[in-house]
Design a protein around this motif. Structure first.
Motif, short mmCIF file in Angstrom:
data_model
loop_
_atom_site.label_atom_id
_atom_site.label_comp_id
_atom_site.label_asym_id
_atom_site.label_seq_id
_atom_site.Cartn_x
_atom_site.Cartn_y
_atom_site.Cartn_z
N VAL A 17 0.84 1.73 5.13
CA VAL A 17 -0.17 1.33 6.11
C VAL A 17 0.48 1.09 7.46
CG1 VAL A 17 -1.81 -0.49 6.73
CG2 VAL A 17 -1.75 0.39 4.38
N TYR A 18 1.66 0.48 7.45
CA TYR A 18 2.35 0.15 8.70
C TYR A 18 3.45 1.13 9.07
CZ TYR A 18 -0.23 -4.17 8.41
OH TYR A 18 -1.25 -5.09 8.34
N LEU A 19 4.08 1.70 8.04
CA LEU A 19 5.15 2.67 8.27
C LEU A 19 4.78 3.93 7.49
CD1 LEU A 19 8.14 0.20 7.83
CD2 LEU A 19 7.15 1.03 9.98
N PRO A 20 4.08 4.87 8.13
CA PRO A 20 3.48 6.00 7.43
C PRO A 20 4.44 6.88 6.64
CG PRO A 20 2.54 5.78 9.62
CD PRO A 20 3.68 4.82 9.55
N GLU A 21 5.74 6.82 6.93
CA GLU A 21 6.69 7.66 6.20
C GLU A 21 7.03 7.08 4.83
OE1 GLU A 21 9.29 4.63 8.24
OE2 GLU A 21 7.44 5.73 8.69
N ALA A 22 6.63 5.84 4.55
CA ALA A 22 6.94 5.21 3.26
C ALA A 22 6.17 5.89 2.14
CB ALA A 22 6.60 3.73 3.31
N GLU A 23 6.71 5.80 0.92
CA GLU A 23 6.03 6.35 -0.24
C GLU A 23 4.70 5.62 -0.44
OE1 GLU A 23 6.81 8.86 -2.18
OE2 GLU A 23 8.67 9.31 -1.11
N ARG A 24 3.68 6.35 -0.89
CA ARG A 24 2.35 5.77 -1.03
C ARG A 24 2.32 4.63 -2.04
NH1 ARG A 24 -1.90 6.48 2.24
NH2 ARG A 24 -3.36 6.62 0.50
N THR A 25 3.23 4.65 -3.02
CA THR A 25 3.23 3.61 -4.04
C THR A 25 4.06 2.39 -3.66
OG1 THR A 25 5.08 4.70 -5.15
CG2 THR A 25 2.86 5.28 -5.89
N GLU A 26 4.82 2.49 -2.57
CA GLU A 26 5.69 1.39 -2.17
C GLU A 26 4.87 0.29 -1.51
OE1 GLU A 26 9.85 0.68 0.35
OE2 GLU A 26 8.82 2.63 0.41
N THR A 27 5.15 -0.96 -1.88
CA THR A 27 4.44 -2.09 -1.28
C THR A 27 5.40 -2.93 -0.44
OG1 THR A 27 4.82 -3.49 -3.22
CG2 THR A 27 2.78 -2.18 -3.18
N ILE A 28 4.81 -3.79 0.37
CA ILE A 28 5.58 -4.69 1.21
C ILE A 28 4.85 -6.03 1.26
CG2 ILE A 28 4.43 -3.89 3.33
CD1 ILE A 28 7.11 -4.35 4.79
N ASP A 29 5.61 -7.12 1.19
CA ASP A 29 5.05 -8.46 1.27
C ASP A 29 5.14 -8.95 2.71
OD1 ASP A 29 4.74 -8.19 -1.42
OD2 ASP A 29 6.27 -9.64 -1.98
N LEU A 30 4.00 -9.35 3.25
CA LEU A 30 3.89 -9.64 4.68
C LEU A 30 3.51 -11.09 4.92
CD1 LEU A 30 1.73 -6.52 5.61
CD2 LEU A 30 4.21 -6.75 5.84
N PRO A 31 4.18 -11.75 5.86
CA PRO A 31 3.78 -13.10 6.24
C PRO A 31 2.53 -13.06 7.10
CG PRO A 31 5.54 -12.35 7.67
CD PRO A 31 5.33 -11.27 6.64
N VAL A 32 1.77 -14.12 7.04
CA VAL A 32 0.62 -14.33 7.93
C VAL A 32 0.95 -15.58 8.75
CG1 VAL A 32 -1.84 -14.86 8.08
CG2 VAL A 32 -1.00 -13.31 6.30
N SER A 33 1.12 -15.40 10.03
CA SER A 33 1.54 -16.54 10.86
C SER A 33 0.37 -17.08 11.69
CB SER A 33 2.68 -16.12 11.81
OG SER A 33 2.25 -15.13 12.70
N CYS A 34 0.41 -18.38 11.88
CA CYS A 34 -0.46 -19.06 12.83
C CYS A 34 0.46 -19.83 13.78
CB CYS A 34 -1.39 -20.05 12.12
SG CYS A 34 -2.38 -19.32 10.79
N VAL A 35 0.01 -20.06 14.99
CA VAL A 35 0.87 -20.70 15.98
C VAL A 35 0.12 -21.89 16.59
CG1 VAL A 35 2.20 -20.41 18.10
CG2 VAL A 35 2.01 -18.51 16.48
N LEU A 36 0.73 -23.06 16.49
CA LEU A 36 0.21 -24.27 17.12
C LEU A 36 0.92 -24.48 18.44
CD1 LEU A 36 -1.39 -26.99 17.10
CD2 LEU A 36 0.61 -27.97 15.93
N LEU A 37 0.16 -24.63 19.50
CA LEU A 37 0.70 -24.89 20.84
C LEU A 37 0.19 -26.25 21.30
CD1 LEU A 37 -0.21 -21.32 21.67
CD2 LEU A 37 2.11 -22.12 22.11
N ARG A 38 1.13 -27.17 21.51
CA ARG A 38 0.77 -28.53 21.87
C ARG A 38 0.99 -28.72 23.37
NH1 ARG A 38 2.85 -32.16 16.76
NH2 ARG A 38 1.15 -33.50 17.48
N HIS A 39 -0.08 -28.62 24.10
CA HIS A 39 -0.10 -28.69 25.56
C HIS A 39 -0.58 -30.08 25.97
CE1 HIS A 39 -1.56 -27.83 29.68
NE2 HIS A 39 -0.78 -26.76 29.67
#
Length: 253
Positions: A17-39
Motif C-alpha cells: 500500500v505504501y511501497l508498491p514494489e513490496a510483495e503483495r503478501t508482505e505486511t508492515i506494522d505501522l504506528p499511529v501517532s497523535c501530537v499534543l502541543l501545549r501552548h
C-alpha cells in the motif's frame, strides 16, 4: 510551546500500500501517532488516533475496513490513555486538529467534548459524500456535535506563528499538516498521511491509497520545501522514525 508525541494505536497493513514494489503478501506494522502541543493559550491535539473499541472489536467499529487496516492496539494504545500519563483528561484539550477524517486519525474525536475542532472544508465535504464509508470515512468517528472551524488555506492557530496549519491535499481532498515552531528544538512539520513514511518522501513514491496522485505530488513538493527551510518532518506512519522519537513525557520544547 511543548510538544508530546503520543501513541494513538498500531495497524497492520499490506506493505505494498505504501511501497508498491513490496510483495503483495508482505505486511508492515505501522504506528499511529497523535501530537499534543501545549501552548500558553491552550492545549492542542493534532489527530486523535484509533478509538479504543478497535482493540477489542475492530470489525464492529470499522466494518470491512478492519481487514485492510488491522488494528494491533492494546487497551492503553489510545490517546485518552496516553493523555492520562501526562495528568490530562479530554476536557483539558482546547483544540483538536484533524489532519483528515480517516478513522485512524479521528477515532477518539468524540471524547473531546469541550474542544473546538479544525478541519479543511474539503475534507468535511468528502466525509459527507455518497460513497464516504467506502473511502474510509466512518461517521461514528468523525461526526460529532462539537464546534468545527472549516479552514481554507493556511491558518495560524494562535496568531503568533508558533502553530500554522498548511493544506497538503492528495491523500484525501482536505488533508492538512501543521508546522510547529518550538523555542529549543526548532520547527517540526506534522505531515500525517501527506507523507506516510520516509521512503515516500525520499524516493517520491505515491502510496496506493492516494486519492489524487497529482495533488499528492504537489503536496510532497511542499513538504520538501518546508523541510529544506529547516523543519523536521514527522511522518504519518513511519515505524523506524517512531522508534527514534521522544514520546510521552519525554517532550520536545
Amino acid at each position: 510551546m511543548k510538544m508530546h508525541i503520543l501513541n494513538g494505536g498500531r495497524l497492520r497493513m499490506r506493505k505494498s500500500v505504501y511501497l508498491p514494489e513490496a510483495e503483495r503478501t508482505e505486511t508492515i506494522d505501522l504506528p499511529v501517532s497523535c501530537v499534543l502541543l501545549r501552548h500558553a493559550q491552550g492545549n492542542v491535539l493534532f489527530d486523535t488516533g484509533c478509538h479504543p473499541d478497535t482493540a477489542v472489536d475492530a470489525t464492529g467499529r470499522w466494518g470491512a475496513m478492519a481487514k485492510a487496516m488491522m488494528p494491533l492496539s492494546g487497551p492503553e494504545d489510545n490517546v485518552v490513555s496516553q493523555l492520562a500519563t501526562l495528568g490530562l483528561v479530554p476536557d483539558n484539550i482546547d483544540i483538536v486538529v484533524n489532519s483528515h477524517l480517516h478513522s485512524d486519525h479521528c477515532g477518539c474525536n468524540g471524547f473531546f467534548k469541550r474542544a473546538t475542532f479544525f478541519c479543511h472544508y474539503k475534507e468535511l465535504e468528502a466525509a459527507q459524500g455518497p460513497d464516504a464509508v467506502q473511502k474510509g470515512y466512518i461517521p461514528a468517528d468523525w461526526e460529532h456535535p462539537m464546534p468545527t472551524e472549516a479552514i481554507d488555506g493556511e491558518h495560524d492557530v494562535f496568531g503568533d506563528g508558533r502553530l500554522v496549519l498548511v493544506p497538503l491535499p492528495g491523500h484525501t481532498p482536505g488533508s492538512v499538516g501543521a508546522v510547529a515552531t518550538l523555542s529549543r528544538d526548532g520547527s517540526f512539520l506534522l505531515a500525517a498521511d501527506a507523507v506516510a513514511m520516509r521512503p515516500n518522501l525520499d524516493r517520491e513514491v505515491m502510496p496506493r491509497n492516494t486519492w489524487n496522485p497529482d495533488l499528492a505530488m504537489a503536496s510532497l513538493r511542499e513538504v520538501q520545501r518546508i523541510a529544506a527551510s529547516g523543519a523536521k518532518v514527522i511522518f504519518g506512519h513511519d515505524p523506524d522514525q517512531w522508534e527514534e522519537m521522544r514520546k510521552g513525557e519525554d517532550r520536545y520544547e
